[in-house]
Scaffold this active site. Structure first.
Site, PDB file in Angstrom:
ATOM      1  N   GLY A 109       0.779  -1.245   0.000  1.00 23.43           N
ATOM      2  CA  GLY A 109       0.000   0.000   0.000  1.00 23.43           C
ATOM      3  C   GLY A 109       0.802   1.282   0.000  1.00 23.43           C
ATOM      4  O   GLY A 109       0.320   2.305   0.470  1.00 23.43           O
ATOM      5  N   ASN A 136       1.591   3.094  -2.608  1.00 22.65           N
ATOM      6  CA  ASN A 136       0.916   4.069  -3.485  1.00 22.65           C
ATOM      7  C   ASN A 136      -0.307   4.657  -2.794  1.00 22.65           C
ATOM      8  O   ASN A 136      -0.575   5.859  -2.906  1.00 22.65           O
ATOM      9  CB  ASN A 136       0.533   3.419  -4.816  1.00 22.65           C
ATOM     10  CG  ASN A 136       1.694   3.427  -5.797  1.00 22.65           C
ATOM     11  OD1 ASN A 136       2.049   4.473  -6.332  1.00 22.65           O
ATOM     12  ND2 ASN A 136       2.317   2.280  -5.990  1.00 22.65           N
ATOM     13  N   MET A 167      -3.920  -7.192  -6.994  1.00 25.76           N
ATOM     14  CA  MET A 167      -3.285  -8.264  -7.763  1.00 25.76           C
ATOM     15  C   MET A 167      -4.270  -9.240  -8.402  1.00 25.76           C
ATOM     16  O   MET A 167      -3.925 -10.389  -8.643  1.00 25.76           O
ATOM     17  CB  MET A 167      -2.285  -9.014  -6.871  1.00 25.76           C
ATOM     18  CG  MET A 167      -1.162  -8.137  -6.346  1.00 25.76           C
ATOM     19  SD  MET A 167      -0.275  -7.258  -7.642  1.00 25.76           S
ATOM     20  CE  MET A 167       0.683  -8.615  -8.327  1.00 25.76           C
ATOM     21  N   LEU A 173      -9.601  -8.149 -13.187  1.00 23.65           N
ATOM     22  CA  LEU A 173     -11.028  -7.856 -13.018  1.00 23.65           C
ATOM     23  C   LEU A 173     -11.793  -8.219 -14.288  1.00 23.65           C
ATOM     24  O   LEU A 173     -11.287  -8.045 -15.405  1.00 23.65           O
ATOM     25  CB  LEU A 173     -11.199  -6.374 -12.696  1.00 23.65           C
ATOM     26  CG  LEU A 173     -10.606  -5.972 -11.331  1.00 23.65           C
ATOM     27  CD1 LEU A 173     -10.401  -4.458 -11.246  1.00 23.65           C
ATOM     28  CD2 LEU A 173     -11.503  -6.460 -10.191  1.00 23.65           C
ATOM     29  N   ASN A 201      -5.498   2.488 -12.910  1.00 22.08           N
ATOM     30  CA  ASN A 201      -4.481   1.616 -12.297  1.00 22.08           C
ATOM     31  C   ASN A 201      -3.115   2.253 -12.488  1.00 22.08           C
ATOM     32  O   ASN A 201      -2.897   3.004 -13.437  1.00 22.08           O
ATOM     33  CB  ASN A 201      -4.504   0.255 -13.004  1.00 22.08           C
ATOM     34  CG  ASN A 201      -3.461  -0.711 -12.457  1.00 22.08           C
ATOM     35  OD1 ASN A 201      -3.278  -0.823 -11.234  1.00 22.08           O
ATOM     36  ND2 ASN A 201      -2.757  -1.411 -13.339  1.00 22.08           N
ATOM     37  N   HIS A 241       0.778   1.020 -13.124  1.00 25.57           N
ATOM     38  CA  HIS A 241       1.528  -0.176 -13.528  1.00 25.57           C
ATOM     39  C   HIS A 241       3.012   0.188 -13.640  1.00 25.57           C
ATOM     40  O   HIS A 241       3.349   1.224 -14.210  1.00 25.57           O
ATOM     41  CB  HIS A 241       0.998  -0.685 -14.870  1.00 25.57           C
ATOM     42  CG  HIS A 241       1.706  -1.914 -15.335  1.00 25.57           C
ATOM     43  ND1 HIS A 241       1.484  -3.151 -14.758  1.00 25.57           N
ATOM     44  CD2 HIS A 241       2.652  -2.104 -16.291  1.00 25.57           C
ATOM     45  CE1 HIS A 241       2.265  -4.047 -15.355  1.00 25.57           C
ATOM     46  NE2 HIS A 241       2.982  -3.432 -16.286  1.00 25.57           N
TER      47      HIS A 241
HETATM   48  C1  GRF Z   1       3.457  -0.943  -7.517  1.00 31.94           C
HETATM   49  O1  GRF Z   1       4.703  -1.118  -8.126  1.00 31.94           O
HETATM   50  C2  GRF Z   1       2.397  -0.731  -8.554  1.00 31.94           C
HETATM   51  O2  GRF Z   1       2.854  -0.089  -9.703  1.00 31.94           O
HETATM   52  C3  GRF Z   1       2.016  -2.146  -8.918  1.00 31.94           C
HETATM   53  O3  GRF Z   1       2.082  -2.865  -7.714  1.00 31.94           O
HETATM   54  C4  GRF Z   1       2.985  -2.202  -6.818  1.00 31.94           C
HETATM   55  C5  GRF Z   1       2.192  -1.905  -5.585  1.00 31.94           C
HETATM   56  O4  GRF Z   1       2.983  -1.365  -4.567  1.00 31.94           O
HETATM   57  N1  GRF Z   1       0.727  -2.182  -9.554  1.00 31.94           N
HETATM   58  P1  GRF Z   1       2.291  -0.717  -3.289  1.00 31.94           P
HETATM   59  O5  GRF Z   1       1.381  -1.773  -2.692  1.00 31.94           O
HETATM   60  O6  GRF Z   1       1.537   0.485  -3.746  1.00 31.94           O
HETATM   61  O7  GRF Z   1       3.421  -0.394  -2.377  1.00 31.94           O
END
Ligand code: GRF
Length: 194
Positions: A17, A19, A95, A98, A112, A114
């Site tokens: 988490g 982000n 992860m 959908l 999203n 990525h």
């Molecule tokens: C990030 O690298 C994001 O781009 C990808 O999964 C990772 C998630 O990291 N989709 P976090 O859970 O936000 O630390």
């Protein structure tokens, strides 16, 4: 002073988490046009759920193991998002792929982040794949989500150079720094538009 409506953002996570945390930090600025209304996880043990709870944000966990079908699992998640009156739905390390039913239900409001410069490297192990291909730059992408994995319309990207000495981990760390800047910025831009 007239109170302005801040767009309501639901965030879906599966793990760490970071982000989500970067979005949370951004929402603390008084002029940020969005707030987090709900954090959902498919993993009841996701570290990010604890972070959100500590910030007094509503959280919900929907473990896939509790459902017979993918459709039933997604229906409960969709209902929670609708009950929270979310304007925007952000996947942040969620992860699961959908279904089209789910992505269509939130068409234009589901985004999203990525860790690659899409359309390169959809899916997993993006950092190692960029190194193995000898790319000189790598980065991250925020995109709308449709039923094609990592295939929706690109909204914004940020790039970093790939260094000679990079490992997948060192490259991932530098990309993550960019993710943490890009995602809150894109959310603010969209919140001002929708
Ligand atoms: C990030 O690298 C994001 O781009 C990808 O999964 C990772 C998630 O990291 N989709 P976090 O859970 O936000 O630390």
């Amino acid at each position: 002073m007239v109170a302005t409506y801040r767009k309501r953002v639901a965030i879906l996570i599966s793990g760490r988490g970071s982000n989500m945390q970067s979005i949370l930090n951004a929402t603390k600025q008084p002029d940020y046009p969005a707030e987090i209304c709900l954090v959902i996880s498919d993993n009841p043990d996701a570290l990010g759920l604890e972070t959100a709870q500590n910030a007094n944000i509503e959280t919900k966990a929907f473990s896939r193991a509790d459902y017979d079908t993918k459709a039933a699992h997604e229906t409960d998640i969709q209902t929670a998002i609708n009950q929270a009156n979310a304007d925007l739905i952000c996947l942040a390390g969620y992860m699961r792929i959908l279904s089209a039913d789910f992505t269509n239900a939130f068409n234009g409001r589901l985004i999203n982040i990525h860790p690659s410069l899409l359309p390169k490297y959809k899916g997993l192990d993006t950092h190692q794949r960029a190194i193995d291909n000898g790319d000189s730059k790598h980065g991250c992408t925020v995109h709308f989500v449709n039923s094609e994995m990592d295939g929706g319309k690109i909204i914004a990207q940020a790039s970093v150079p790939v260094l000679k000495e990079d490992t997948a981990d060192s490259l991932a760390s530098r990309v993550l720094i960019e993710e943490h800047k890009l995602y809150p910025k894109v959310i603010a831009d969209l919140a001002n538009l929708i």
